[in-house]
Design an enzyme around this catalytic site. Structure first.
Site, short mmCIF file in Angstrom:
data_model
loop_
_atom_site.label_atom_id
_atom_site.label_comp_id
_atom_site.label_asym_id
_atom_site.label_seq_id
_atom_site.Cartn_x
_atom_site.Cartn_y
_atom_site.Cartn_z
N ASN A 2 11.58 -15.19 -37.95
CA ASN A 2 11.59 -14.37 -36.73
C ASN A 2 10.51 -13.30 -36.78
OD1 ASN A 2 15.22 -14.37 -36.54
ND2 ASN A 2 13.76 -15.71 -35.51
N ASP A 54 23.62 -14.07 -32.61
CA ASP A 54 22.70 -14.96 -31.91
C ASP A 54 22.97 -14.96 -30.40
OD1 ASP A 54 20.66 -16.81 -31.69
OD2 ASP A 54 21.95 -18.53 -32.10
#
Length: 232
Positions: A75, A26
């Site tokens: 996503n 991330d």
């Protein structure tokens, strides 16, 4: 010199190495902004490139399985189409292409919905899976992945087959074995749907650095913390 000495000290403090490590990579876009790039998506290239480096650390330390959270189902569905397209091209070029060609160690698996990926990405990943079947260590890409949906799919499969629904039966249908340690970069303190079935028994480590800036000493700190909690 001091960095190298510190890394050696950390390595000596790792008394137990996990067999299976999960990584939530991330912070790519935030890292790019901090570095002054006009296009924050440049961080994705640096982030995907960094996977090979981290896999090298894992191999050096004797870690046998690695699962990397590359992209959630959300996503893939919700990001701007060009951003998703560019990211998927990086997956094809760097992971399915260059990484598979350069490393003889990692057997590729995919967890997630390939049918939600661009056709070219799904095809490249399938070819990479076939090309690496005989390699000794396992690398699983969680891409187009949803931990809740993974459990739903496992239970649905048991119902359709008429099998008894037990913990062991669900585990047998889950795509990814239980991890020993999950590391998330970027300072976020949540799993975001990653390995929901296997994570209750895993040690969790949250690291404040963004993924492209994740250093070997950061990795060793996570392993040291794991070792302190789990070594006999």
């Amino acid at each position: 010199m001091l960095y190298a000495l510190y890394a050696r000290l950390l390595r000596r403090q790792v008394r137990k190495v996990p067999r299976h490590v999960g990584l939530v990579m991330d912070g790519n876009r935030r890292w790019a902004r901090e570095q002054g790039f006009d296009n924050p998506s440049v961080g994705h290239r640096y982030g995907v490139e960094h996977i090979g480096t981290v896999l090298g650390w894992c191999a050096e330390l004797g870690i046998q399985e690695v699962t990397i959270y590359v992209a959630s189902a959300d996503n893939v569905r919700k990001r701007e189409s060009q951003q998703v397209a560019t990211y998927m091209e990086l997956i094809e070029e760097i992971i399915a292409g260059r990484l598979v060609a350069s490393s003889p160690l990692w057997r590729l698996r995919v967890a997630g919905r390939l049918d939600e990926l661009p056709d070219s990405t799904a095809h490249a990943l399938k070819e990479a899976v076939d090309a690496t079947r005989d390699r000794p260590r396992e690398l699983t890409l969680a891409i187009g992945y949803d931990g809740r949906q993974e459990i739903v799919d496992a239970v649905r499969g048991l119902l359709e087959s008429g099998e008894e629904i037990t913990e062991e039966a669900i585990s047998a249908r889950i795509h990814v074995p239980d991890p020993d340690l999950i590391i998330r970069t970027s300072g976020e303190r949540r799993l975001s749907g990653f390995l929901l079935w296997g994570s209750p028994r895993a040690e969790l480590h949250f690291c404040d650095v963004y993924w492209p800036g994740f250093r070997r000493v950061d990795f060793l700190r996570a392993l040291r913390a794991y070792s302190a909690r789990c070594a006999p």
